[in-house]
Design a protein around this motif. Structure first.
Motif, PDB file in Angstrom:
ATOM      1  N   PRO A   1      38.129  44.332  44.552  1.00  0.00           N
ATOM      2  CA  PRO A   1      39.405  44.565  45.236  1.00  0.00           C
ATOM      3  C   PRO A   1      39.241  44.622  46.759  1.00  0.00           C
ATOM      4  O   PRO A   1      38.167  44.944  47.270  1.00  0.00           O
ATOM      5  CB  PRO A   1      39.866  45.915  44.666  1.00  0.00           C
ATOM      6  N   VAL A   2      40.324  44.307  47.450  1.00  0.00           N
ATOM      7  CA  VAL A   2      40.300  44.153  48.906  1.00  0.00           C
ATOM      8  C   VAL A   2      41.028  45.324  49.557  1.00  0.00           C
ATOM      9  O   VAL A   2      42.141  45.676  49.145  1.00  0.00           O
ATOM     10  CB  VAL A   2      41.017  42.843  49.304  1.00  0.00           C
ATOM     11  N   PRO A   3      40.425  45.920  50.603  1.00  0.00           N
ATOM     12  CA  PRO A   3      41.108  47.009  51.314  1.00  0.00           C
ATOM     13  C   PRO A   3      42.388  46.509  51.967  1.00  0.00           C
ATOM     14  O   PRO A   3      42.449  45.361  52.413  1.00  0.00           O
ATOM     15  CB  PRO A   3      40.104  47.423  52.388  1.00  0.00           C
ATOM     16  N   VAL A   4      43.377  47.381  52.009  1.00  0.00           N
ATOM     17  CA  VAL A   4      44.641  47.028  52.656  1.00  0.00           C
ATOM     18  C   VAL A   4      45.166  48.259  53.379  1.00  0.00           C
ATOM     19  O   VAL A   4      44.971  49.389  52.913  1.00  0.00           O
ATOM     20  CB  VAL A   4      45.674  46.525  51.620  1.00  0.00           C
ATOM     21  N   LEU A   5      45.789  48.024  54.536  1.00  0.00           N
ATOM     22  CA  LEU A   5      46.546  49.111  55.164  1.00  0.00           C
ATOM     23  C   LEU A   5      47.919  48.599  55.518  1.00  0.00           C
ATOM     24  O   LEU A   5      48.100  47.416  55.831  1.00  0.00           O
ATOM     25  CB  LEU A   5      45.819  49.681  56.391  1.00  0.00           C
ATOM     26  N   LEU A   6      48.899  49.472  55.393  1.00  0.00           N
ATOM     27  CA  LEU A   6      50.286  49.131  55.700  1.00  0.00           C
ATOM     28  C   LEU A   6      50.800  50.172  56.681  1.00  0.00           C
ATOM     29  O   LEU A   6      50.869  51.371  56.376  1.00  0.00           O
ATOM     30  CB  LEU A   6      51.108  49.126  54.402  1.00  0.00           C
ATOM     31  N   HIS A   7      51.142  49.676  57.880  1.00  0.00           N
ATOM     32  CA  HIS A   7      51.584  50.559  58.955  1.00  0.00           C
ATOM     33  C   HIS A   7      53.078  50.352  59.165  1.00  0.00           C
ATOM     34  O   HIS A   7      53.538  49.225  59.351  1.00  0.00           O
ATOM     35  CB  HIS A   7      50.821  50.212  60.232  1.00  0.00           C
TER      36      HIS A   7
ATOM     37  N   SER B   1      37.545  39.322  48.331  1.00  0.00           N
ATOM     38  CA  SER B   1      36.295  39.807  48.918  1.00  0.00           C
ATOM     39  C   SER B   1      35.318  38.644  49.042  1.00  0.00           C
ATOM     40  O   SER B   1      35.329  37.724  48.214  1.00  0.00           O
ATOM     41  CB  SER B   1      35.681  40.913  48.052  1.00  0.00           C
ATOM     42  N   THR B   2      34.523  38.663  50.103  1.00  0.00           N
ATOM     43  CA  THR B   2      33.380  37.742  50.237  1.00  0.00           C
ATOM     44  C   THR B   2      32.197  38.578  50.698  1.00  0.00           C
ATOM     45  O   THR B   2      31.871  38.616  51.883  1.00  0.00           O
ATOM     46  CB  THR B   2      33.658  36.622  51.266  1.00  0.00           C
ATOM     47  N   PRO B   3      31.546  39.299  49.765  1.00  0.00           N
ATOM     48  CA  PRO B   3      30.421  40.146  50.166  1.00  0.00           C
ATOM     49  C   PRO B   3      29.282  39.292  50.721  1.00  0.00           C
ATOM     50  O   PRO B   3      28.911  38.290  50.112  1.00  0.00           O
ATOM     51  CB  PRO B   3      29.986  40.811  48.853  1.00  0.00           C
ATOM     52  N   ALA B   4      28.777  39.689  51.878  1.00  0.00           N
ATOM     53  CA  ALA B   4      27.666  38.943  52.474  1.00  0.00           C
ATOM     54  C   ALA B   4      26.472  38.937  51.522  1.00  0.00           C
ATOM     55  O   ALA B   4      25.746  37.952  51.438  1.00  0.00           O
ATOM     56  CB  ALA B   4      27.291  39.560  53.823  1.00  0.00           C
ATOM     57  N   MET B   5      26.284  40.012  50.751  1.00  0.00           N
ATOM     58  CA  MET B   5      25.114  40.046  49.864  1.00  0.00           C
ATOM     59  C   MET B   5      25.260  39.079  48.696  1.00  0.00           C
ATOM     60  O   MET B   5      24.301  38.834  47.969  1.00  0.00           O
ATOM     61  CB  MET B   5      24.829  41.466  49.365  1.00  0.00           C
TER      62      MET B   5
ATOM     63  N   GLU C   1      36.215  49.978  52.317  1.00  0.00           N
ATOM     64  CA  GLU C   1      36.400  49.872  50.869  1.00  0.00           C
ATOM     65  C   GLU C   1      36.473  51.241  50.200  1.00  0.00           C
ATOM     66  O   GLU C   1      37.249  51.443  49.253  1.00  0.00           O
ATOM     67  CB  GLU C   1      35.259  49.053  50.241  1.00  0.00           C
ATOM     68  N   THR C   2      35.646  52.188  50.639  1.00  0.00           N
ATOM     69  CA  THR C   2      35.598  53.489  49.975  1.00  0.00           C
ATOM     70  C   THR C   2      36.761  54.375  50.415  1.00  0.00           C
ATOM     71  O   THR C   2      37.400  55.022  49.582  1.00  0.00           O
ATOM     72  CB  THR C   2      34.254  54.195  50.282  1.00  0.00           C
ATOM     73  N   SER C   3      37.035  54.392  51.732  1.00  0.00           N
ATOM     74  CA  SER C   3      38.129  55.243  52.213  1.00  0.00           C
ATOM     75  C   SER C   3      39.457  54.821  51.598  1.00  0.00           C
ATOM     76  O   SER C   3      40.302  55.661  51.270  1.00  0.00           O
ATOM     77  CB  SER C   3      38.242  55.154  53.735  1.00  0.00           C
ATOM     78  N   CYS C   4      39.653  53.514  51.454  1.00  0.00           N
ATOM     79  CA  CYS C   4      40.939  53.036  50.945  1.00  0.00           C
ATOM     80  C   CYS C   4      41.197  53.474  49.508  1.00  0.00           C
ATOM     81  O   CYS C   4      42.342  53.476  49.050  1.00  0.00           O
ATOM     82  CB  CYS C   4      41.038  51.515  51.088  1.00  0.00           C
ATOM     83  N   LEU C   5      40.121  53.863  48.778  1.00  0.00           N
ATOM     84  CA  LEU C   5      40.311  54.408  47.426  1.00  0.00           C
ATOM     85  C   LEU C   5      41.125  55.696  47.455  1.00  0.00           C
ATOM     86  O   LEU C   5      41.701  56.097  46.446  1.00  0.00           O
ATOM     87  CB  LEU C   5      38.951  54.698  46.777  1.00  0.00           C
TER      88      LEU C   5
ATOM     89  N   ASP D   1      40.276  36.702  56.138  1.00  0.00           N
ATOM     90  CA  ASP D   1      39.838  35.996  54.926  1.00  0.00           C
ATOM     91  C   ASP D   1      38.534  36.598  54.394  1.00  0.00           C
ATOM     92  O   ASP D   1      37.604  36.839  55.158  1.00  0.00           O
ATOM     93  CB  ASP D   1      39.652  34.512  55.273  1.00  0.00           C
ATOM     94  N   GLY D   2      38.480  36.861  53.093  1.00  0.00           N
ATOM     95  CA  GLY D   2      37.240  37.360  52.489  1.00  0.00           C
ATOM     96  C   GLY D   2      36.830  38.734  52.987  1.00  0.00           C
ATOM     97  O   GLY D   2      35.641  39.066  53.006  1.00  0.00           O
ATOM     98  N   LEU D   3      37.807  39.550  53.368  1.00  0.00           N
ATOM     99  CA  LEU D   3      37.511  40.825  54.047  1.00  0.00           C
ATOM    100  C   LEU D   3      36.618  41.786  53.253  1.00  0.00           C
ATOM    101  O   LEU D   3      35.706  42.398  53.788  1.00  0.00           O
ATOM    102  CB  LEU D   3      38.828  41.539  54.400  1.00  0.00           C
ATOM    103  N   GLY D   4      36.879  41.946  51.965  1.00  0.00           N
ATOM    104  CA  GLY D   4      36.164  42.960  51.178  1.00  0.00           C
ATOM    105  C   GLY D   4      34.679  42.651  51.064  1.00  0.00           C
ATOM    106  O   GLY D   4      34.267  41.493  51.106  1.00  0.00           O
TER     107      GLY D   4
END
Lengths: 406, 406
Positions: free
Chosen positions: A354-360, A342-346, A374-378, A23-26
Motif C-alpha cells: 500500500p501507498v502512503p497518502v495525505l489529504l490536506h 509502491s516501487t521499493p528500491a530493494m 509508510e509506518t506513520s500513515c498507518l 510515481d512509485g512512492l511507497g
C-alpha cells in the motif's frame, strides 16, 4: 456498480482539488537500516503537512496485487481498475498525441534485434536513438501494402518504443484477443501471432501480415531488424472525470503515458514540463484558471526505485519536499500527496505494498501521523483502503458532494 | 466474481507458502485481567516474529458474523465463504475418507438419547465410545430397507458423531434444502423431517424413511437410541487450490474435518500427526518436497477456548511458540500465523471477533506491532480486512502473481 456511481449522483460544484502524485512512492525498509526512501529523506515540509492532514494508505488494485502505472492512476482518479481496464497500447497511443478513435486496435511496439536463426538477441535493440526509430517507422510505413480495408499507423514513441494502431472502417471488426509476440526473454523467436478466440481472427490476420511486411522492410537494418508487439487493446471510450465527477481536469506531466491516460479521462493536458521547477511553475501559472482538478505527476521516484537506488529516490522526494510551500501558497482547497503504487528500491520493481497518502484540507480530520511515511500513515485517519476511494474523499473535502438522503 | 478471480489471472510460479493455523486463536480480555490467552501466554518467539513481519486482523465471514470452522478455513484459503458454501456434512464425510461423489447428499449424525415420551435427554448420548458407535452403525446399516433407487451409507466419525451419505443414480435427484432434526436443546423431540422446497421432496422422503428405520433398529439400545441429523449438503465439486491459485497444497492436520476440507480443495493430505511434535516433524520431513503450500493445523487452541479455559488455551499457544524456531529453520518463503476464527475462553464458543495474523516474508513491510496479540496487531501493516484477502497477500509476498496491467 460501485461507490463511485453514488458519488456521481451527488456531485455539486465546489473547491479545487490538487493531486501531487509521486510515481512509485511507497517503499520497503532496506535490510541495512530498516528504513524506506520516504523514511530516510529529510522532508520537513511533507512531515508538517502530514501533521496537519488526514493520512492513510492506499491499496490500488487489491491484496497482494502489483499495479502497473495505468491501473494505479485509474484508481487514484476514482476508477476501480478491476472495473475499468486499459491496455498499455492505448495509453501509449494517447501519450504520443495520436488521435485514437473508438474501435482502434493499439499495441506497444519494441524495435528488437534478431539473429539469423530468428532468435531475439536484444528485446530493445540496444535502446536505439529516437531518430533511428523515426526513420525505421517511416520506412516500414512506406513499405506496407496490407490486404486490409482499413489503415495501419506505426508511430515513434521514443528510443526503441513505438505504437501500432490499426483502424477498420467497421469499429467492431478488430478484437484485441491477441497474444503478445514478445516472449519477454532472449534466445527465442517471437511468439507467433494467432487469434485467442474466433472473433479475433480478422485482427490476427492483419497483424500477422503487418509483422511480416514490417520485418521484411527492416531486415537489413542493424541493430533494429524486427518488431515485438504487446499490450494489444481496442480503444473504448471511458466516461471522463467531467461526466463522472463534475471535474474539469488539467494534467501536468513530463511523461507521455500519464498525459495519455489523462486525455483518455477527458482532462486537459498542459505543455509537458521539463524538470521539477517547470512542473510546479506550470501549476502556479494555471491554478487560477477554470480547472477544478490538477494532476501533477513526478516520475523520478519510480525511476530511481526501479534502479534500486534508495538514496536517489530519497533525493527526488526531498526535491519535491522543498517545493511543498510553493504549492501551499496557491491555497488549493484540497491537496493530496500520494503515489500510484509502491516501487521499493530493494525490489527494483513495482510492488503490491500500500501507498502512503495525505489529504490536506480545511476540514480534514487531524490524526496521530506526525510524519509522512509508510509506518506513520498507518496511524492515519483515512485508514488502509482501496485506492479508488481516494477521489471520493477528495470530493467530499472539497465540498463537491451533496448530502446522501435527507 | 471477486478479487480472487483476478489473482487467478495473474498466477505465476514462485516461493513456498506455509500457513500455521491455530484454530480459534482470537480471544477477548478476561474480566479479571483484561487479557486474552494470546496476551497472557509467554510467546517470545511469536513476538519476535511479529516484530519482523506484517501484522493485521482478519474478519473471516463479515461484520458480526461468527464463522464455523469450515467457512473460517475456506476464507484463509482464498475462498470467500459467502460465495463458496460447504456444509459440515460434506466436510465430515471427506474427513473420514469417505469417497464422496458429486450429487451425494451428506449430513452429520449425532447418536442421542431419547426418553419414552420421545424427548431428547442427551444430544450426544453421553459421548458414547467410538466402538459402540461402530456397532450401532453396522446394526442400522443391516436393518435398512429403503424404498429408494439409490444407496445410503452410515459411517462412524468418532464418539457420538457419524456421517450419513445418500447417493442417487440421478446426481440431480437429492436436494439439500432440508431442516436439521437436532433442536439444539434437550427436553424436546427431534424436529420432523420436512422438505423446505418442492425440489427437496424426494430427499426429505428418503431421509424420513431412513430415520424411521434407523431409530427402530436401535430403539432398545442404551444410551444411544436415536439419531439427530444436521448440516445437510449436496457435494458439489469446488475448483481446487491448484486450479485457482497454482498451488500444490499439503495439509498436516490431526482432526478429520480439516483434512476433509483440504481434500475438497485438491490438497494432498499427510499422515495425521498425533500431538504437536508430530505435526512439526511431519512438516520438517515434507517441506523439501514439491508442494507449494503447507497447511499446519493446531486444534488445541479451539478446544481449550470452547472449554472456557484461558490458561490451557495460553498453554497451547506457548507450546506452539516453542516450536516457531523449528519452523523458521525450514526457511519458508512466506510464513503466515493466524487462526480460522476467534474462540474466546470467556465465551466458551466461536465468536465474530477478528483474528490476529502475521505474515513473515523477505518483502513483508515491517510495522509498529511488537507483539503477536489482538491489540498489537491493530497497529499492523495488513490492517483489518476480510479473511479471504489473506491468500492474495501470501501469493504476492511469495512472488506468485505478475503485475496487473502495464
Amino acid at each position: 456498480m460501485d461507490i463511485t456511481d453514488t458519488w456521481q449522483e451527488l456531485i455539486i460544484p465546489g473547491g479545487k482539488i490538487v493531486y501531487l502524485v509521486m510515481d512509485g512512492l511507497g517503499g520497503l525498509g532496506s535490510e541495512e537500516t530498516g528504513r524506506t526512501a520516504l523514511d530516510t529523506a529529510e522532508t520537513p515540509n511533507l512531515d508538517a503537512l502530514a501533521h496537519d492532514s488526514s493520512c492513510g494508505l492506499l491499496e490500488m488494485v487489491g491484496p497482494g496485487i502489483t499495479p502497473g502505472s495505468g491501473p494505479g492512476h485509474l484508481a487514484l482518479f476514482g476508477y476501480d481498475p478491476l472495473r475499468w481496464r486499459i491496455g498499455r497500447g492505448v495509453l501509449s497511443a494517447l501519450g504520443i498525441d495520436f488521435p485514437l478513435q473508438p474501435g482502434d486496435l493499439a499495441a506497444r511496439v519494441n524495435f528488437a534485434s534478431i539473429n539469423s536463426a530468428g532468435e531475439i538477441t536484444d528485446r530493445r535493440a540496444g535502446r536505439i536513438p529516437t531518430e533511428l526509430n523515426q526513420r525505421l517507422c517511416a520506412k516500414i510505413q512506406d513499405a506496407l501494402d496490407l490486404d486490409f480495408d482499413g489503415e495501419a499507423f506505426l508511430k515513434t514513441e521514443s528510443q526503441h518504443r513505438a505504437v501500432l494502431v490499426l483502424r477498420s472502417p467497421d469499429a467492431d471488426a478488430l478484437s484485441d484477443d491477441l497474444p503478445e509476440t514478445d516472449p519477454q526473454t532472449t534466445g527465442r523467436p517471437p511468439i507467433p501471432m494467432e487469434p485467442q478466440s474466433d472473433q479475433a481472427k480478422v485482427a490476427a490476420e492483419v497483424v500477422a501480415q503487418f509483422l511480416e511486411q514490417a520485418d521484411a522492410a527492416i531486415a537489413d537494418e542493424q541493430p533494429a531488424n524486427a518488431l515485438l508487439l504487446r499490450g494489444f487493446q481496442r480503444h473504448e471510450v471511458l466516461p471522463g472525470l467531467q461526466e463522472r465527477f463534475g471535474l474539469k481536469g488539467l494534467c501536468i506531466a513530463e511523461y507521455p503515458m500519464y498525459r495519455g491516460l489523462s486525455r483518455l479521462l477527458g482532462m486537459d493536458v498542459a505543455e509537458p514540463p521539463t524538470g521539477m521547477d517547470a512542473l510546479f511553475e506550470s501549476f502556479e501559472q494555471q491554478v487560477g484558471d477554470d480547472h477544478d482538478f490538477y494532476f501533477l505527476h513526478v516520475k523520478g521516484t519510480d525511476s530511481t526505485g526501479e534502479d534500486g537506488n534508495v538514496t536517489e529516490k530519497g533525493a527526488v522526494i526531498e526535491e519535491v519536499d522543498r517545493r511543498i510551500p510553493w504549492l501551499l501558497e496557491q491555497q488549493p482547497d484540497v491537496l493530496v500527496v500520494t503515489g500510484d503504487h509502491s516501487t521499493p528500491a530493494m525490489m527494483s520493481a513495482h510492488s503490491w505494498h500500500p501507498v502512503p497518502v495525505l489529504l490536506h484540507a480545511q476540514h480534514a480530520r487531524r490524526d496521530a501521523a506526525q510524519r509522512f511515511d509508510e509506518t506513520s500513515c498507518l496511524k492515519g485517519a483515512l485508514g488502509l483502503r482501496p485506492g479508488f476511494h481516494l477521489l471520493g474523499l477528495a470530493l467530499g473535502h472539497a465540498g463537491r458532494m451533496k448530502k446522501f438522503g435527507a
